[in-house]
Design an enzyme around this catalytic site. Structure first.
Site, mmCIF file in Angstrom:
data_model
loop_
_atom_site.group_PDB
_atom_site.id
_atom_site.type_symbol
_atom_site.label_atom_id
_atom_site.label_comp_id
_atom_site.label_asym_id
_atom_site.label_seq_id
_atom_site.Cartn_x
_atom_site.Cartn_y
_atom_site.Cartn_z
ATOM 1 N N ASP A 1 74.763 60.919 33.454
ATOM 2 C CA ASP A 1 73.464 60.245 33.441
ATOM 3 C C ASP A 1 72.656 60.596 34.677
ATOM 4 O OD1 ASP A 1 75.450 58.712 34.866
ATOM 5 O OD2 ASP A 1 74.026 57.039 34.968
ATOM 6 N N GLU B 1 76.724 55.867 36.013
ATOM 7 C CA GLU B 1 76.776 55.820 37.474
ATOM 8 C C GLU B 1 75.425 55.443 38.077
ATOM 9 O OE1 GLU B 1 76.818 56.949 41.686
ATOM 10 O OE2 GLU B 1 75.485 57.714 40.115
#
Length: 374
Positions: free
Chosen positions: A67, A132
């Site tokens: 991500d 994250e």
């Protein structure tokens, strides 16, 4: 050119947190060809991949995230943020440095290592999340919880966060400070500014306490960590009208703390100070992560040697900067370090990574594997 091509392919997938956009499938397909057993773990809105080659210990794990943060105003970018444009020796795009370049280097390094050492010692694993950059709830913490429940232990973990400052490999993160956030509400009595005797201004009541918190020395740090810091990050009160005393004040603050302090100790000191100032308040806490440190051991030695072999420089070991998913892995007993590209443009417009650095990083990662598993 394998690392560069894979980096570009990953950047073109607009995997804004918590979306993965097929990045893990792309990486998993390449790992499966090497004999990795793939296990997709989906928790709520987050996709995670646990991949492992081998059944014996020790277990070396590459950890990272697919991500990325939002690109922001696309018109401010020189090149479209998800185009993976190559220009003058750089790859431009959101996630180029944080951390799709690292993920590509990890996979290509593993492909080369397995080709040369198909019967290597121990196991190689990948722990990849799409959470994250988000609330870090359904990503690495949940995967680690699952692994711990079945007593599957990571021995060494290399997180691909962009650790380098000026040149690739000049800094290795061998720990991180803890992070503790407080959400404080100070209550007063709303009223007209012309009649302050009928109101109670929470700004005025809280100001001395906030000043005392800002001036307080929390600890002196140590040889591995700087002193604990306190910072107010958000402050809000009022109705927007210039003639109204607000009824409450909302304050958000954060500690970045060393191993010389504990979360519970910091909470107690804040509470004691607020009580001393006789405030009417409520306070909620969020522990974002405990401090961790890998000050020595096989992983540090193997990484330092690999960087020296491939770049000719000895890296600085540092615990500075923000948090990473390493904070969820270290408490299991694993040795954890972070090594990745130069971090000068992460989360910025025109994020970019040097192509030559990705090739060097791939060789460094491969050498770390050789140092530990051969």
């Amino acid at each position: 050119m394998d690392t560069i091509a894979l980096t570009c392919e990953l950047i073109k997938r607009a995997s804004v947190t918590p979306n993965d956009e097929g990045c893990q499938q792309l990486l998993g397909e390449r790992l499966a060809k090497l004999g990795f057993k793939l296990e997709t773990m989906v928790f709520d809105d987050t996709t995670n991949l646990w991949a492992r080659r081998g059944t014996e210990g020790p277990v070396f794990c590459f950890a990272g995230h697919t991500d990325v943060v939002p690109a922001g105003a696309e018109h401010a970018w020189t090149y479209p943020p998800f185009s993976a444009t190559r220009k003058d020796g750089y790859i431009y795009g959101r996630g180029a440095a944080d951390m799709k370049g690292s993920l590509a280097a990890m996979v290509v390094a593993t492909e080369r290592f397995v080709a040369d050492h198909p019967n290597h010692n121990g196991s190689i694993a990948f722990l990849i999340t799409s959470d994250e950059e988000g609330p870090f709830i359904n990503g690495t913490p949940k995967v680690v919880e699952t692994l711990e429940a079945r007593n599957e232990k990571i021995t060494w973990c290399l997180v691909g966060e962009p650790s380098s400052t000026t040149e690739l490999g000049d800094v290795v993160k061998n720990g991180r400070r803890g992070s503790l956030t407080g959400d404080l509400t100070v209550f007063g009595i709303q009223g007209h500014v012309a009649y302050p005797h009928l109101a109670e201004n929470p700004f005025h009541k809280a100001a001395p306490a906030l000043a005392a918190l800002a001036q307080m020395s929390w600890d002196d740090g140590n040889s591995s960590f700087p002193p604990t810091s306190f910072q107010i990050s958000n402050l809000h009160a009022g109705t927007g009208a210039g003639n109204v005393i607000p009824g409450e004040l909302q304050v958000q603050f954060n500690f970045r703390f060393s191993t010389e302090s504990t979360a519970d100790g910091l909470k107690q000191r804040v509470t004691d100070l607020l009580e001393q100032h006789d405030l009417d308040y409520s306070l909620q806490w969020k522990l974002n992560g405990e401090p961790f440190l890998t000050d020595s051991g096989d992983l540090v030695d193997a990484t330092v040697q690999a960087i020296a072999d491939q770049t000719g420089r000895l890296p600085e070991l540092s615990t500075a900067g923000g948090t990473s998913d390493g904070r969820f892995i270290a408490p299991t007993g694993a040795q954890v370090i972070e090594l990745g590209p130069v971090n000068a443009t992460i989360h910025q417009v025109n994020e970019r990574v040097r192509e030559a650095d990705l090739e060097t990083l791939t060789r460094v990662y491969e050498k770390v594997l050789e140092n530990l598993l051969c």
